[in-house]
Motif scaffolding. Structure first.
Motif, PDB file in Angstrom:
ATOM      1  N   LYS A   9     -21.808 -45.983 -17.499  1.00 65.30           N
ATOM      2  CA  LYS A   9     -20.972 -47.073 -18.030  1.00 65.30           C
ATOM      3  C   LYS A   9     -19.550 -46.593 -18.303  1.00 65.30           C
ATOM      4  O   LYS A   9     -18.577 -47.329 -18.084  1.00 65.30           O
ATOM      5  CB  LYS A   9     -21.605 -47.658 -19.295  1.00 65.30           C
ATOM      6  N   ILE A  10     -19.395 -45.355 -18.774  1.00 69.29           N
ATOM      7  CA  ILE A  10     -18.062 -44.805 -19.014  1.00 69.29           C
ATOM      8  C   ILE A  10     -17.294 -44.717 -17.701  1.00 69.29           C
ATOM      9  O   ILE A  10     -16.112 -45.092 -17.615  1.00 69.29           O
ATOM     10  CB  ILE A  10     -18.154 -43.424 -19.693  1.00 69.29           C
ATOM     11  N   ILE A  11     -17.940 -44.226 -16.657  1.00 70.61           N
ATOM     12  CA  ILE A  11     -17.292 -44.133 -15.341  1.00 70.61           C
ATOM     13  C   ILE A  11     -16.914 -45.521 -14.838  1.00 70.61           C
ATOM     14  O   ILE A  11     -15.816 -45.736 -14.312  1.00 70.61           O
ATOM     15  CB  ILE A  11     -18.206 -43.402 -14.342  1.00 70.61           C
ATOM     16  N   MET A  20      -8.933 -45.182 -20.915  1.00 69.74           N
ATOM     17  CA  MET A  20      -9.429 -45.812 -22.137  1.00 69.74           C
ATOM     18  C   MET A  20      -9.477 -44.775 -23.245  1.00 69.74           C
ATOM     19  O   MET A  20      -9.707 -43.590 -23.007  1.00 69.74           O
ATOM     20  CB  MET A  20     -10.826 -46.406 -21.929  1.00 69.74           C
ATOM     21  N   THR A  21      -9.256 -45.218 -24.485  1.00 70.43           N
ATOM     22  CA  THR A  21      -9.359 -44.323 -25.623  1.00 70.43           C
ATOM     23  C   THR A  21     -10.820 -44.133 -26.009  1.00 70.43           C
ATOM     24  O   THR A  21     -11.693 -44.943 -25.648  1.00 70.43           O
ATOM     25  CB  THR A  21      -8.599 -44.884 -26.834  1.00 70.43           C
ATOM     26  N   THR A  27     -16.459 -48.537 -29.066  1.00 71.75           N
ATOM     27  CA  THR A  27     -16.630 -49.936 -29.484  1.00 71.75           C
ATOM     28  C   THR A  27     -17.369 -50.728 -28.422  1.00 71.75           C
ATOM     29  O   THR A  27     -18.289 -51.505 -28.717  1.00 71.75           O
ATOM     30  CB  THR A  27     -15.256 -50.584 -29.757  1.00 71.75           C
ATOM     31  N   TYR A  28     -16.971 -50.510 -27.157  1.00 72.19           N
ATOM     32  CA  TYR A  28     -17.600 -51.251 -26.057  1.00 72.19           C
ATOM     33  C   TYR A  28     -19.079 -50.904 -25.921  1.00 72.19           C
ATOM     34  O   TYR A  28     -19.918 -51.785 -25.686  1.00 72.19           O
ATOM     35  CB  TYR A  28     -16.865 -50.948 -24.751  1.00 72.19           C
ATOM     36  N   LEU A  29     -19.411 -49.616 -26.082  1.00 71.46           N
ATOM     37  CA  LEU A  29     -20.792 -49.175 -25.900  1.00 71.46           C
ATOM     38  C   LEU A  29     -21.591 -49.181 -27.202  1.00 71.46           C
ATOM     39  O   LEU A  29     -22.801 -48.907 -27.184  1.00 71.46           O
ATOM     40  CB  LEU A  29     -20.821 -47.775 -25.289  1.00 71.46           C
ATOM     41  N   THR A  35     -20.106 -39.201 -30.245  1.00 74.47           N
ATOM     42  CA  THR A  35     -20.968 -39.246 -29.058  1.00 74.47           C
ATOM     43  C   THR A  35     -20.128 -39.418 -27.795  1.00 74.47           C
ATOM     44  O   THR A  35     -20.353 -38.744 -26.785  1.00 74.47           O
ATOM     45  CB  THR A  35     -21.977 -40.394 -29.166  1.00 74.47           C
ATOM     46  N   ILE A  36     -19.137 -40.297 -27.865  1.00 70.27           N
ATOM     47  CA  ILE A  36     -18.283 -40.536 -26.697  1.00 70.27           C
ATOM     48  C   ILE A  36     -17.460 -39.293 -26.363  1.00 70.27           C
ATOM     49  O   ILE A  36     -17.281 -38.955 -25.189  1.00 70.27           O
ATOM     50  CB  ILE A  36     -17.371 -41.756 -26.932  1.00 70.27           C
ATOM     51  N   ARG A  37     -16.984 -38.590 -27.375  1.00 68.50           N
ATOM     52  CA  ARG A  37     -16.230 -37.357 -27.109  1.00 68.50           C
ATOM     53  C   ARG A  37     -17.094 -36.341 -26.373  1.00 68.50           C
ATOM     54  O   ARG A  37     -16.634 -35.664 -25.444  1.00 68.50           O
ATOM     55  CB  ARG A  37     -15.704 -36.771 -28.415  1.00 68.50           C
TER      56      ARG A  37
END
Length: 253
Positions: A9-11, A20-21, A27-29, A35-37
């Motif tokens: 999903k990030i890709i 994207m920040t 927020t989107y996920l 976790t995103i970092r």
């Protein structure tokens, strides 16, 4: 949400938005920033995205090397702009190396210095120089690539024996993180040899070449003296790649 699903999903998000920040992605996920970092770091380590301060950027991969005829009319104003910056780095009475590529071809018309000795493995550059300048010119031998119209291989590399080059300019198909990339190892090998014999090593790359990766890494940004690019480079990209080497985007006085 499983890690693999998050990565996909990030890709997808970056393919749609380029950049994207961390906060926007989390927020989107609906997961934590931490976790995103971690996800961005892992994806960057696997050459799937570009990790930059505060977020991530899409990585464009080059699927097939274009021929010279296919590249010849792409980003021409940017290539000519780069030539003006190259000229500002060159001193009269210098020995310079000009690598292959259409960026070099358009840049040559902007080089106005006197009494140069030019070494090149590019047939395009050689033809331009002998018909439009009075410079001394050395064309390397070697096997000829019909795709890029350059000479390469052991015979080409031996042409640099006993040469002392003041400044060497090499082009690239893509720059990703610390990696300067090209389509295959033999094209990269002659650039490395030229740099080995040069006092000053310079990569030329219009702004479209950043955040793109071709198959083969032939040199690292931390090992060159500078990159010349055009002034269309984004602030984010400029700031990020300035961590590796000096970026020149304007003529020097």
């Amino acid at each position: 949400m499983l890690k693999q699903e998050r990565h996909e999903k990030i890709i997808d998000l970056l393919n749609q938005n380029d950049f994207m920040t961390v906060s926007d992605i989390s927020t989107y996920l609906n997961v934590s920033d931490m976790t995103i970092r971690r996800d961005i770091t892992e994806l960057a380590d696997n050459n799937q995205v570009i990790k930059i301060y505060g977020g991530a950027q899409k990585l464009e991969k080059i699927s097939q090397e274009l021929t010279t005829n296919e590249k010849i009319h792409v980003n021409v104003p940017r290539k000519q702009y780069i030539g003006k910056i190259m000229n500002s780095l060159i001193k009269n009475n210098s020995t310079i190396y000009i690598g292959a590529g259409t960026t070099m071809l358009y840049a040559l018309s902007e080089i106005k210095r006197e009494n140069l000795f030019v070494i090149t493995n590019s047939l395009l550059a050689f033809n331009h120089l002998i018909h439009n300048t009075e410079y001394r010119v050395l064309l390397t031998g070697g096997e000829f690539s019909r795709t890029t119209e350059e000479f390469y291989g052991e015979n080409a590399e031996r042409s640099f024996n006993n040469l002392n080059i003041d400044i060497a300019f090499a082009a690239t198909n893509g720059i990703y993180e610390n990696n300067i990339t090209t389509a295959n190892s033999v094209e990269g090998a002659i650039q490395r040899v030229a740099f080995k014999h040069a006092k000053y090593k310079c990569i030329v790359a219009d702004s479209s070449k950043f955040n793109r990766s071709d198959i083969y890494t032939f040199y690292h940004l931390t090992d060159v003296d500078s990159i010349i690019t055009d002034n269309d480079i984004s602030n984010n990209t400029y700031d990020h790649y300035s961590n590796f080497t000096k970026i020149i985007k304007e003529e020097l006085n």
